[in-house]
Design a protein around this motif. Structure first.
Motif, PDB file in Angstrom:
ATOM      1  N   GLN A 149       0.787  -1.231   0.000  1.00  0.00           N
ATOM      2  CA  GLN A 149       0.000   0.000   0.000  1.00  0.00           C
ATOM      3  C   GLN A 149       0.823   1.288   0.000  1.00  0.00           C
ATOM      4  O   GLN A 149       0.249   2.358   0.045  1.00  0.00           O
ATOM      5  CB  GLN A 149      -0.931   0.013   1.218  1.00  0.00           C
ATOM      6  CG  GLN A 149      -1.979  -1.087   1.212  1.00  0.00           C
ATOM      7  CD  GLN A 149      -2.985  -0.932   0.086  1.00  0.00           C
ATOM      8  OE1 GLN A 149      -3.190   0.166  -0.445  1.00  0.00           O
ATOM      9  NE2 GLN A 149      -3.637  -2.032  -0.294  1.00  0.00           N
ATOM     10  N   ARG A 150       2.121   1.197  -0.033  1.00  0.00           N
ATOM     11  CA  ARG A 150       2.962   2.387  -0.069  1.00  0.00           C
ATOM     12  C   ARG A 150       3.792   2.392  -1.348  1.00  0.00           C
ATOM     13  O   ARG A 150       4.260   1.355  -1.799  1.00  0.00           O
ATOM     14  CB  ARG A 150       3.904   2.447   1.140  1.00  0.00           C
ATOM     15  CG  ARG A 150       3.186   2.478   2.474  1.00  0.00           C
ATOM     16  CD  ARG A 150       2.318   3.718   2.632  1.00  0.00           C
ATOM     17  NE  ARG A 150       3.130   4.931   2.625  1.00  0.00           N
ATOM     18  CZ  ARG A 150       2.614   6.163   2.482  1.00  0.00           C
ATOM     19  NH1 ARG A 150       1.317   6.325   2.300  1.00  0.00           N
ATOM     20  NH2 ARG A 150       3.414   7.200   2.504  1.00  0.00           N
ATOM     21  N   ASN A 151       3.957   3.571  -1.933  1.00  0.00           N
ATOM     22  CA  ASN A 151       4.766   3.712  -3.137  1.00  0.00           C
ATOM     23  C   ASN A 151       6.117   4.318  -2.766  1.00  0.00           C
ATOM     24  O   ASN A 151       6.190   5.400  -2.175  1.00  0.00           O
ATOM     25  CB  ASN A 151       4.056   4.624  -4.151  1.00  0.00           C
ATOM     26  CG  ASN A 151       2.796   3.988  -4.712  1.00  0.00           C
ATOM     27  OD1 ASN A 151       2.786   2.799  -5.028  1.00  0.00           O
ATOM     28  ND2 ASN A 151       1.728   4.772  -4.828  1.00  0.00           N
ATOM     29  N   PHE A 152       7.174   3.604  -3.077  1.00  0.00           N
ATOM     30  CA  PHE A 152       8.517   4.095  -2.795  1.00  0.00           C
ATOM     31  C   PHE A 152       9.475   3.446  -3.787  1.00  0.00           C
ATOM     32  O   PHE A 152       9.144   2.448  -4.438  1.00  0.00           O
ATOM     33  CB  PHE A 152       8.937   3.786  -1.356  1.00  0.00           C
ATOM     34  CG  PHE A 152       8.858   2.325  -0.987  1.00  0.00           C
ATOM     35  CD1 PHE A 152       9.953   1.483  -1.151  1.00  0.00           C
ATOM     36  CD2 PHE A 152       7.674   1.782  -0.475  1.00  0.00           C
ATOM     37  CE1 PHE A 152       9.878   0.149  -0.819  1.00  0.00           C
ATOM     38  CE2 PHE A 152       7.600   0.436  -0.139  1.00  0.00           C
ATOM     39  CZ  PHE A 152       8.708  -0.383  -0.317  1.00  0.00           C
ATOM     40  N   ARG A 153      10.642   4.013  -3.887  1.00  0.00           N
ATOM     41  CA  ARG A 153      11.636   3.492  -4.816  1.00  0.00           C
ATOM     42  C   ARG A 153      12.063   2.078  -4.416  1.00  0.00           C
ATOM     43  O   ARG A 153      12.155   1.767  -3.239  1.00  0.00           O
ATOM     44  CB  ARG A 153      12.863   4.394  -4.853  1.00  0.00           C
ATOM     45  CG  ARG A 153      12.634   5.736  -5.535  1.00  0.00           C
ATOM     46  CD  ARG A 153      13.937   6.518  -5.606  1.00  0.00           C
ATOM     47  NE  ARG A 153      13.762   7.796  -6.302  1.00  0.00           N
ATOM     48  CZ  ARG A 153      14.742   8.679  -6.522  1.00  0.00           C
ATOM     49  NH1 ARG A 153      15.965   8.402  -6.102  1.00  0.00           N
ATOM     50  NH2 ARG A 153      14.493   9.810  -7.144  1.00  0.00           N
ATOM     51  N   ARG A 193      10.511  -0.607  -4.583  1.00  0.00           N
ATOM     52  CA  ARG A 193       9.495  -1.488  -4.006  1.00  0.00           C
ATOM     53  C   ARG A 193       9.428  -2.809  -4.769  1.00  0.00           C
ATOM     54  O   ARG A 193       9.382  -3.887  -4.163  1.00  0.00           O
ATOM     55  CB  ARG A 193       8.125  -0.810  -4.015  1.00  0.00           C
ATOM     56  CG  ARG A 193       7.048  -1.651  -3.341  1.00  0.00           C
ATOM     57  CD  ARG A 193       5.713  -0.941  -3.285  1.00  0.00           C
ATOM     58  NE  ARG A 193       5.074  -0.936  -4.591  1.00  0.00           N
ATOM     59  CZ  ARG A 193       3.762  -0.651  -4.779  1.00  0.00           C
ATOM     60  NH1 ARG A 193       3.008  -0.344  -3.742  1.00  0.00           N
ATOM     61  NH2 ARG A 193       3.242  -0.656  -5.980  1.00  0.00           N
ATOM     62  N   SER A 194       9.444  -2.724  -6.099  1.00  0.00           N
ATOM     63  CA  SER A 194       9.399  -3.954  -6.900  1.00  0.00           C
ATOM     64  C   SER A 194      10.645  -4.803  -6.691  1.00  0.00           C
ATOM     65  O   SER A 194      10.571  -6.037  -6.654  1.00  0.00           O
ATOM     66  CB  SER A 194       9.245  -3.605  -8.383  1.00  0.00           C
ATOM     67  OG  SER A 194       8.024  -2.913  -8.610  1.00  0.00           O
ATOM     68  N   ARG A 201       1.321  -9.697   2.211  1.00  0.00           N
ATOM     69  CA  ARG A 201       1.327  -8.714   1.130  1.00  0.00           C
ATOM     70  C   ARG A 201       0.218  -8.999   0.133  1.00  0.00           C
ATOM     71  O   ARG A 201      -0.485  -8.079  -0.314  1.00  0.00           O
ATOM     72  CB  ARG A 201       2.686  -8.727   0.438  1.00  0.00           C
ATOM     73  CG  ARG A 201       2.843  -7.635  -0.616  1.00  0.00           C
ATOM     74  CD  ARG A 201       2.564  -8.164  -1.991  1.00  0.00           C
ATOM     75  NE  ARG A 201       2.662  -7.141  -3.008  1.00  0.00           N
ATOM     76  CZ  ARG A 201       2.244  -7.284  -4.261  1.00  0.00           C
ATOM     77  NH1 ARG A 201       1.670  -8.422  -4.649  1.00  0.00           N
ATOM     78  NH2 ARG A 201       2.352  -6.309  -5.141  1.00  0.00           N
TER      79      ARG A 201
END
Length: 276
Positions: A98-102, A104-105, A157
């Motif tokens: 639920q969080r977008n950050f560098r 992450r993938s 997740r």
């Protein structure tokens, strides 16, 4: 048409019954042996059912070994591992879902890669590290190597990713912190996944013999599988009846626990696969 449907269902049911029989036969045989006398166990004729229920095997199992101590050790180790696994896995899973950050993938890819690495590969470095810290022959040695679970992160997740993002946005508008959102909103909604993960974790570590054989030599710290090994080698010898009785006592909590939680277990696995 109806004949074809009936035939397919009959074949499917027959295959399921056959598979169930294959899986349950060892447990049934163990239970049967636990009620037999020594002479009846080693008779040249195969008897599936005991002639009489001999409870003295169970009495001997508790008298000849510290079986209650082994069960207590198993409870402490499994509860400790599960507590820390959930404490670490849920916040990590929430951030990945639920969080977008560098990266992450990339981090999620490393989590998936971690699922491919068996514990046996890292057992020796972990053993050497615990030896340097002088933590061998302690409960910590049985708990610390498993506190971070990549499978737990993956399962949580998947469950949290299937939840609507608007729900979390509304919580942020109401002033909740990310930590509060993870534990007060995401965790209750992910309870089926948590139940499924708890079953996997407890069963895996309750039945684990590999790591206790390496990490401890003190019989007072032995979890159930290690304790059964002590019982067989030092106490029972060829007295199979008490040994099988002890095995039944060790297996029973897992069976009862799964039967009580099987509905949530299935829900957790289903929810965990909804969204990639």
């Amino acid at each position: 048409m109806r004949t074809g449907v009936f035939l397919r269902r009959a074949i499917a049911l027959s295959l399921l019954l056959f598979g169930a029989a294959l899986v349950l036969t060892p447990f049934f045989w163990m239970l049967s042996l636990s009620f037999k006398s020594q002479a009846e166990i080693f008779t040249p004729h195969l008897k599936l059912f005991p002639e009489a229920l001999r409870w003295e095997n169970y009495v001997a199992a508790f008298e000849r070994s510290t079986l209650l101590r082994f069960l207590f050790n198993g409870f402490v180790v499994c509860a400790g591992i599960l507590f820390f696994q959930v404490m670490f896995a849920l916040p990590c899973a929430y951030a990945l879902a639920q969080r977008n950050f560098r990266a992450r993938s990339l981090i999620f890819g490393l989590v998936l890669a971690g699922l491919l690495v068996p514990f046996h590969v890292t057992a020796i470095p972990i053993f050497l590290g615990l030896a340097e810290l002088r933590l061998l022959n302690t409960y910590s040695a049985l708990i610390i190597p498993f506190v971070a679970s990549v499978f737990g992160i993956f399962l949580f997740r998947q469950a949290i990713a299937a939840m609507p993002g608007e729900l979390f946005e509304a919580a942020r508008v109401d002033g909740l912190s990310e930590t509060a959102i993870a534990w007060r909103i995401a965790f209750p909604l992910a309870m089926p996944a948590a139940t499924a993960f708890a079953i996997f974790s407890v069963v895996a570590h309750w039945n684990d013999l590999f790591w206790p054989l390496i990490a401890i030599t003190d019989s007072s710290l032995a979890p159930p599988p290690r304790g059964i090994l002590y019982f067989r080698d030092e106490e029972s010898g060829t007295d199979v009846g008490p040994l099988m009785a002890a095995a039944v006592v060790v297996v029973a909590p897992m069976i009862v626990g799964f039967l009580l939680a099987q509905r949530r277990f299935i829900q957790g696995l289903a929810v965990g696969g909804l969204k990639g």
